[in-house]
Enzyme design. Sequence first.
Site, PDB file in Angstrom:
ATOM      1  N   SER A 122      41.123  14.476  33.105  1.00 25.87           N
ATOM      2  CA  SER A 122      41.012  15.061  34.443  1.00 25.87           C
ATOM      3  C   SER A 122      41.332  16.556  34.399  1.00 25.87           C
ATOM      4  O   SER A 122      42.075  17.033  33.543  1.00 25.87           O
ATOM      5  CB  SER A 122      41.976  14.376  35.413  1.00 25.87           C
ATOM      6  OG  SER A 122      41.710  12.995  35.493  1.00 25.87           O
TER       7      SER A 122
HETATM    8  N1  SAH Z   1      44.305   9.801  32.936  1.00 24.88           N
HETATM    9  C1  SAH Z   1      43.345  10.210  31.928  1.00 24.88           C
HETATM   10  C2  SAH Z   1      41.966  10.469  32.490  1.00 24.88           C
HETATM   11  C3  SAH Z   1      41.338   9.209  32.838  1.00 24.88           C
HETATM   12  S1  SAH Z   1      39.590   9.120  32.992  1.00 24.88           S
HETATM   13  C4  SAH Z   1      43.827  11.400  31.146  1.00 24.88           C
HETATM   14  O1  SAH Z   1      44.932  11.904  31.414  1.00 24.88           O
HETATM   15  O2  SAH Z   1      43.122  11.816  30.220  1.00 24.88           O
HETATM   16  C5  SAH Z   1      39.576   7.433  33.540  1.00 24.88           C
HETATM   17  C6  SAH Z   1      39.864   6.409  32.467  1.00 24.88           C
HETATM   18  O3  SAH Z   1      39.906   5.149  33.119  1.00 24.88           O
HETATM   19  C7  SAH Z   1      38.774   6.310  31.416  1.00 24.88           C
HETATM   20  O4  SAH Z   1      39.323   6.499  30.161  1.00 24.88           O
HETATM   21  C8  SAH Z   1      38.231   4.882  31.581  1.00 24.88           C
HETATM   22  O5  SAH Z   1      37.873   4.309  30.365  1.00 24.88           O
HETATM   23  C9  SAH Z   1      39.426   4.173  32.217  1.00 24.88           C
HETATM   24  N2  SAH Z   1      39.152   2.965  32.990  1.00 24.88           N
HETATM   25  C10 SAH Z   1      38.115   2.718  33.841  1.00 24.88           C
HETATM   26  N3  SAH Z   1      38.238   1.474  34.375  1.00 24.88           N
HETATM   27  C11 SAH Z   1      39.369   0.924  33.848  1.00 24.88           C
HETATM   28  C12 SAH Z   1      40.022  -0.348  33.996  1.00 24.88           C
HETATM   29  N4  SAH Z   1      39.550  -1.290  34.802  1.00 24.88           N
HETATM   30  N5  SAH Z   1      41.167  -0.552  33.317  1.00 24.88           N
HETATM   31  C13 SAH Z   1      41.677   0.403  32.497  1.00 24.88           C
HETATM   32  N6  SAH Z   1      41.106   1.609  32.302  1.00 24.88           N
HETATM   33  C14 SAH Z   1      39.963   1.875  32.968  1.00 24.88           C
END
Ligand code: SAH
Length: 221
Positions: free
Chosen positions: A66
């Site tokens: 993000s």
């Molecule tokens: N917080 C992260 C950015 C996240 S992007 C950082 O600091 O880099 C969103 C993430 O959510 C992605 O990696 C995606 O794979 C994950 N995601 C999406 N749906 C999900 C689910 N149901 N359970 C766990 N992770 C999930």
Amino acid sequence: MLIEETYRHRGMRHAMVKEIRSQGIKDTSVLKAMGDVPRHHFFDSAFLEHAYQNKAFGIGEGQTISQPYTVAYQTQLLRMTPNARVLEIGTGSGYQAAILAAMGGLVYSIEYNKILHKRAKQSLAGLPLANIHLYCGDGSEGLPRFAPYDRIIVTAGAPQVPEKLISQLQDGGTLVIPVGDADTQCMLRITKVNKEKIIEESFDMFRFVPLLGKSGWQNLG
Ligand code: SAH
């Protein structure tokens, strides 16, 4: 892998924090954590130049780390306190988890993508931060094994607020989650005063990658 920290990285990080502050982030504990955690550590060494720009960036597998402003915004809404038990859904690069741990949180973070989960584990292992526990699986309905949590942060866009997340919150706890359609989501803060009294507040619009899974946009199977 340990990526070195130079005065140049510190300078760029300082400028990043200054910009986030000028965008309205006031919580000094958030700004301090973002000034302390080396964001470049979560980037492939080929992309270090991008690490301190105030923008989201690809981390592979179609996912993004993000934007620093978004991390600061969500973390400020979360009202972190030292020693809070916090669940993050969507570990991605591991950067947000590092920020929460740097603020004294006892962090549980779940990521469904195996490759990203493994990579985040490696990145975080190279940092002097304790109290981060990473799990691989569908987190759209939380991580009941370690509930209740004082704080829950969802870093992917959800179609609605999953009921199970509220039930995994401690009384007095806070959930921050972007909810909307595939294009834009509104940042919501849910405060669970107790089982009967739930307060919902709406904040700004953002654009996140989709939350998949049982209570997300599609079943992961
Ligand atoms: N917080 C992260 C950015 C996240 S992007 C950082 O600091 O880099 C969103 C993430 O959510 C992605 O990696 C995606 O794979 C994950 N995601 C999406 N749906 C999900 C689910 N149901 N359970 C766990 N992770 C999930």
